[in-house]
Enzyme design. Structure first.
Site, PDB file in Angstrom:
ATOM      1  N   CYS A  61       0.783  -1.234   0.000  1.00 17.92           N
ATOM      2  CA  CYS A  61       0.000   0.000   0.000  1.00 17.92           C
ATOM      3  C   CYS A  61       0.815   1.285   0.000  1.00 17.92           C
ATOM      4  O   CYS A  61       0.377   2.312  -0.532  1.00 17.92           O
ATOM      5  CB  CYS A  61      -0.939   0.025   1.212  1.00 17.92           C
ATOM      6  SG  CYS A  61      -1.813  -1.521   1.519  1.00 17.92           S
TER       7      CYS A  61
ATOM      8  N   CYS B  89       1.559   3.761  -3.111  1.00 21.96           N
ATOM      9  CA  CYS B  89       0.554   4.702  -3.601  1.00 21.96           C
ATOM     10  C   CYS B  89       0.109   5.694  -2.522  1.00 21.96           C
ATOM     11  O   CYS B  89      -0.124   6.865  -2.815  1.00 21.96           O
ATOM     12  CB  CYS B  89      -0.663   3.951  -4.126  1.00 21.96           C
ATOM     13  SG  CYS B  89      -0.392   3.139  -5.713  1.00 21.96           S
ATOM     14  N   HIS B  90      -0.028   5.217  -1.304  1.00 20.19           N
ATOM     15  CA  HIS B  90      -0.614   6.060  -0.248  1.00 20.19           C
ATOM     16  C   HIS B  90       0.431   6.764   0.618  1.00 20.19           C
ATOM     17  O   HIS B  90       0.074   7.656   1.393  1.00 20.19           O
ATOM     18  CB  HIS B  90      -1.534   5.222   0.643  1.00 20.19           C
ATOM     19  CG  HIS B  90      -2.709   4.646  -0.077  1.00 20.19           C
ATOM     20  ND1 HIS B  90      -3.790   5.395  -0.463  1.00 20.19           N
ATOM     21  CD2 HIS B  90      -2.955   3.377  -0.513  1.00 20.19           C
ATOM     22  CE1 HIS B  90      -4.668   4.618  -1.086  1.00 20.19           C
ATOM     23  NE2 HIS B  90      -4.184   3.394  -1.133  1.00 20.19           N
TER      24      HIS B  90
ATOM     25  N   MET C 129      -7.433   1.713  -7.527  1.00 15.82           N
ATOM     26  CA  MET C 129      -7.288   0.973  -6.285  1.00 15.82           C
ATOM     27  C   MET C 129      -7.530  -0.507  -6.577  1.00 15.82           C
ATOM     28  O   MET C 129      -8.607  -0.891  -7.048  1.00 15.82           O
ATOM     29  CB  MET C 129      -8.311   1.474  -5.255  1.00 15.82           C
ATOM     30  CG  MET C 129      -8.416   0.617  -4.010  1.00 15.82           C
ATOM     31  SD  MET C 129      -6.987   0.736  -2.912  1.00 15.82           S
ATOM     32  CE  MET C 129      -7.598  -0.264  -1.534  1.00 15.82           C
TER      33      MET C 129
ATOM     34  N   HIS D 225       5.411  11.462 -10.744  1.00 12.96           N
ATOM     35  CA  HIS D 225       5.531  10.010 -10.629  1.00 12.96           C
ATOM     36  C   HIS D 225       6.492   9.475 -11.685  1.00 12.96           C
ATOM     37  O   HIS D 225       7.685   9.676 -11.590  1.00 12.96           O
ATOM     38  CB  HIS D 225       4.151   9.366 -10.711  1.00 12.96           C
ATOM     39  CG  HIS D 225       4.122   7.936 -10.310  1.00 12.96           C
ATOM     40  ND1 HIS D 225       4.581   7.493  -9.085  1.00 12.96           N
ATOM     41  CD2 HIS D 225       3.703   6.823 -10.969  1.00 12.96           C
ATOM     42  CE1 HIS D 225       4.446   6.180  -9.003  1.00 12.96           C
ATOM     43  NE2 HIS D 225       3.923   5.749 -10.140  1.00 12.96           N
TER      44      HIS D 225
ATOM     45  N   HIS E  54      -0.619   7.551 -15.818  1.00 17.58           N
ATOM     46  CA  HIS E  54       0.373   6.571 -15.351  1.00 17.58           C
ATOM     47  C   HIS E  54       0.991   5.915 -16.593  1.00 17.58           C
ATOM     48  O   HIS E  54       0.627   4.793 -16.964  1.00 17.58           O
ATOM     49  CB  HIS E  54      -0.270   5.528 -14.446  1.00 17.58           C
ATOM     50  CG  HIS E  54       0.726   4.749 -13.630  1.00 17.58           C
ATOM     51  ND1 HIS E  54       1.588   3.830 -14.188  1.00 17.58           N
ATOM     52  CD2 HIS E  54       1.006   4.764 -12.293  1.00 17.58           C
ATOM     53  CE1 HIS E  54       2.350   3.298 -13.247  1.00 17.58           C
ATOM     54  NE2 HIS E  54       2.019   3.853 -12.083  1.00 17.58           N
TER      55      HIS E  54
END
Length: 574
Positions: free
Chosen positions: A78, A81-82, A119, A358, A400
């Protein structure tokens, strides 16, 4: 009782990334702070770790063992991304003020089913059990544990030169066609597979850090650099009789990026790695990985100009126009041009772009760096020759692109393409300011793909096809297939290739991820990424016919994800 963070101690690679800030009990202060996480212990016949309780105000209690398990899952699955501190980036913020307001039922549903915005459906895919889904819902309602810093001394304690440069081969000692070798990430095995692109056979399995994120080639094409999410770098010498690691170093707690110098006269002199935690990058000797210079990235954001404690380093590319590395700082939205001519008097130019930076890659001229600011829904364009921000281009939801895809649009000339996590679109940006000035730095064409959840888009100079994966789409039919467009007839729409069906690996989530071409540009490879205890495979497609050519199956192919052809990676062919 008040909680403090125990200092990090190196552990086995598979859990190193998850070992941040282990909790210890201290004597209770006279005036307990109700906002701090509580720790309770009592004599018990069972293991102490299963008896102690971790508490945060407003969050469900967890035993210490449950908290440690959840922490390991979070950092493995996780945090990318978070965020380590759960402040969000590609994924939404998961701080306790938000998660506690949503409640445990909402969190369990979201973790189970995912969302079209990218997600993953961790529950219905089988990646997490029902109990693990509930555990993670409870965990994110707690205060995030604070990781320790990571210093030059910490790095040097892990640095190992296994084969010194003077003892390495003077010429290639194996029979591999190195230009057509693929470095394939075996995510949950903590390994890479070197696969011979001519024979489709595994040439070597090499132990690495956990969940290798990328493989990068030295300018010479001899050395392969891989970096795991646990921030362990392996430097592999492809000239050895059996290619293997000749140097390694752990540069932090969590990382994603590694690169080597490519400017004329500095080829392979330096390597650089950027970390997610601590928020910093390190420049190393290009032959030994000896750490030379650490630079922190904490600072102010480009928009609200507020201090951010966790601005992680995402994509890094090596400039061909100047002796510089181009470094994306995710949370601040700044792109740093890091000149490596003089490390003692380092010149760093900071370019304000947009949050959250990113991944990205070069346009076809190798002059312009095209990079996704995914929560701003923009592509930032950096002119590496003039060393400035050329443009900010509005695109779809959560771009992305991986490194993107370069080809010539029949109407608009040279373009660079991105897909999106948050919507079904594929967008083409004009990249030829001299030959096609009216199209430059604009979205000139928008295509509809299968859906959101795309991680990679790819083509090749010798191909007429454009492939788009949708690995994180919650619909199985979408995540297990790819869309392919004819670049000469984009209005015709896409064809769906049932890659997971062709793989024939049995049960499991079978996400299809990351198209990668071979040297000749006549094959495109896809990973069929299954659960660790299920069968995975690599599917090879004939690019001209779009038909199945080969399925590479081997019990050693554990959770294959990224694939990097040596020549294409060395020369930025995409």
């Amino acid at each position: 009782m008040r909680v403090t963070n125990k200092l990090f101690q190196p552990l086995a690679l598979a859990v190193a990334v998850a070992s941040f800030g282990a909790l210890t009990a201290h004597a209770a202060p006279k005036d307990p702070d109700p906002s701090s996480t509580a720790y309770e212990g009592a004599p018990s016949a069972v293991e102490p770790e299963s008896a102690r309780i971790v508490r945060s105000p407003g969050a469900p209690d967890l035993t210490d063992a449950e908290f440690e398990k959840a922490k390991q899952i979070y950092f493995q699955r996780c945090a990318g991304c978070h965020g380590v501190l759960r402040k969000g980036a590609t994924g939404k913020p998961l701080t306790p003020d938000i998660t506690q307001e949503r409640g445990i039922d909402y969190l369990k549903a979201f973790i189970t089913y995912g969302s079209p915005a990218g997600m993953p459906n961790w529950g219905t895919s089988g990646d997490l059990s029902e109990d693990e889904v509930e555990l993670m819902a409870k965990y994110v309602m707690h205060e995030p544990p604070q990781p320790p810093e990571y210093s030059l001394a910490d790095m040097k304690a892990t640095w190992e030169v296994i084969v010194p440069p003077e003892k390495r081969p003077k010429k290639q000692l194996n029979d591999l066609n190195l230009k057509n070798v693929f470095s394939v990430t075996l995510r949950d095995a903590g390994q890479i597979a070197l696969i011979d692109g001519d024979t489709h056979e595994i040439a070597k399995i090499i132990d690495t850090g956990y969940a290798v994120h990328i493989s990068r080639m030295s300018a010479s094409g001899r050395y392969l650099f891989v970096i795991g999410r646990d921030a362990l770098i392996n430097m592999v010498d492809l000239w050895m009789e059996e290619p293997d690691t000749v140097a390694k170093i752990k540069v932090g707690m969590e990382a994603r990026s590694v690169e080597t110098s490519k400017y004329k006269g500095y080829e392979d002199k330096f390597a650089i790695a950027g970390t997610y935690w601590p928020p910093q990058f390190v420049i190393m000797d290009g032959e030994t990985l000896e750490p030379k210079k650490i630079v922190g990235t904490r600072g102010m954001t480009v928009d609200t100009q507020e201090y951010h404690p966790e601005p992680r380093v995402a994509a890094i590319v090596a400039s061909h126009e100047n002796p510089e590395f181009i470094v994306n700082v995710k949370e601040t939205g700044k792109i740093m041009l890091v000149n490596y001519e003089d490390l003692d008097n380092m010149d760093i130019t900071s370019i304000d772009a947009a949050r959250f930076l990113h991944d990205g890659g070069w346009d076809s001229s190798m002059r312009y760096f095209m990079t996704a600011a995914n929560q701003s829904n923009k592509i930032a364009v950096v002119d590496s020759k003039d060393r400035n921000l050329e443009a900010l281009v509005d695109v779809g939801k959560i771009p992305h692109p991986g490194r993107g895809a370069n080809f010539v649009d029949p109407e608009f000339g040279p373009v660079w393409a991105t897909s999106h996590l948050g919507d079904q679109t594929i967008q083409l940006i004009g990249t030829d300011p001299e030959g096609h000035p009216d199209s430059a730095w604009k979205v000139v064409r928008t295509l509809d793909g299968q859906g959101g959840g795309s991680l990679f888009i790819k083509t090749h100079p010798k191909s007429e096809n454009l492939y788009v994966d949708t690995a994180l789409n919650p619909a199985e039919a979408v995540s297990q297939s790819v869309a392919v467009f004819d670049v000469n007839n984009l209005d015709a729409g896409y064809e769906v290739l049932p890659i997971a069906e062709w793989a024939d690996v049995g049960e499991g989530p079978k996400r299809v991820v990351q198209p990668e071409y071979n040297l000749a540009g006549d094959e495109v490879w896809f990973s069929v990424w299954n659960a660790k205890d299920q069968k995975s495979a690599i599917v090879v497609v004939d690019d001209k016919t779009r038909k199945l050519k080969k399925v590479i199956k081997d019990e050693r192919l554990v959770t294959p994800t990224g694939k990097f052809n040596v020549y294409n990676t060395q020369h930025d062919v995409y």
